[in-house]
Design a protein around this motif. Structure first.
Motif, short mmCIF file in Angstrom:
data_model
loop_
_atom_site.label_atom_id
_atom_site.label_comp_id
_atom_site.label_asym_id
_atom_site.label_seq_id
_atom_site.Cartn_x
_atom_site.Cartn_y
_atom_site.Cartn_z
N ARG A 176 0.81 -1.22 0.00
CA ARG A 176 0.00 0.00 0.00
C ARG A 176 0.84 1.27 0.00
O ARG A 176 0.53 2.20 -0.77
CB ARG A 176 -0.95 -0.03 1.20
N PRO A 212 -5.03 8.93 2.16
CA PRO A 212 -5.18 10.12 3.00
C PRO A 212 -4.98 11.44 2.26
O PRO A 212 -5.38 12.49 2.77
CB PRO A 212 -4.08 9.92 4.06
N GLU A 252 -10.28 4.54 -1.38
CA GLU A 252 -11.10 5.20 -0.36
C GLU A 252 -10.27 5.64 0.83
O GLU A 252 -10.57 6.67 1.46
CB GLU A 252 -12.21 4.25 0.10
N GLU A 253 -9.23 4.90 1.16
CA GLU A 253 -8.44 5.18 2.36
C GLU A 253 -7.20 6.03 2.08
O GLU A 253 -6.43 6.31 3.01
CB GLU A 253 -8.03 3.86 3.03
N ARG A 284 -10.90 -0.16 -1.34
CA ARG A 284 -10.40 0.42 -0.08
C ARG A 284 -9.10 1.18 -0.29
O ARG A 284 -8.85 2.19 0.38
CB ARG A 284 -10.22 -0.68 0.96
#
Length: 232
Positions: free
Chosen positions: A162, A205, A202-203, A199
């Motif tokens: 990620r 930052p 969406e996550e 996700r």
């Protein structure tokens, strides 16, 4: 797809009978694409008929990299010419990170190899899979020079760590390309990767809600020429 409010997805394979089976199962949710691996195995006359009769909507993915062919290989020229002639969106696999085939070569994933193709076919509606990862400078250069080129996030939303995905995505956003990036999962045999891919965006930052909306929906609507109801 229902759980994640995904209103349209591409199903693509070299075996069109499999593709059409998926489309018949949910025709409002799927578009059909003609995958091209070995160009010698594909019939452009048949593809023209399938496009003209409305059974196909996308050329690609063109995944000839798995056959050891670069994007500018002459063997792919008939497919780009057909897509430009018919005005259909075209997806090409460009990646320099992995490949299951022994013929796969990392160097063939450099998006800069698309330049001659785009020069010959200025009307080609092309989008680059995996946003050309990890060739960041290459994909930025190509997208700056050729405004008809878009890119999807695809496998890199879940197949690389990620933090690395965020580094790459933020660089593309910082380069001003946020209006031409499209979410994707490249789900092959693992439906759970769709959840992971959603996700990952969406996550993020550093993304605003407006930017997320662009990645999930607005940019694809624009590139594909769609008008549809609100949704991801």
């Amino acid at each position: 797809m229902r759980r994640n409010n995904i209103v349209l997805g591409l199903v693509t394979d070299a075996d069109l009978s499999d593709v059409y089976e998926w489309v018949r199962a949910d025709p409002d949710r799927f578009w059909a694409g003609a995958a091209v691996f070995d160009p010698a195995d594909a019939d452009t006359a048949l593809l023209r008929t399938e496009f003209e009769e409305g059974r196909l909507q996308v050329m690609g993915e063109i995944a000839a990299q798995y056959e050891g062919l670069a994007p500018d290989d002459p063997a792919l020229e008939p497919f780009f010419a057909l897509a430009e002639d018919l005005g259909v969106p075209t997806l090409i696999h460009c990646e320099g990170a992995a490949g299951a085939s022994e013929r796969f070569r990392l160097r063939d994933g450099d998006p800069r190899l698309l330049e001659d193709v785009l020069h010959r076919h200025p009307g080609l509606r092309l989008w680059v899979e995996n946003a050309g990862y990890p060739y960041l400078e290459g994909i930025i250069a190509v997208m700056y020079r050729y405004p008809q080129v878009y890119a999807d996030l695809s496998t890199i939303t879940w197949i690389i760590p990620r933090p690395e995905f965020y580094r790459y995505l933020k660089a593309l956003m910082d380069a001003g390309l946020g209006k031409r990036l499209m979410w994707g999962s490249d789900q092959m045999n693992w439906p759970g990767s769709i959840d992971l891919a959603v996700r990952a965006v969406e996550e993020a930052p550093f993304l605003s809600e407006e930017e997320k909306r662009d990645l999930f929906y607005n940019n694809a609507v624009r590139f594909l020429g769609l008008d549809g109801p609100p949704g991801r």
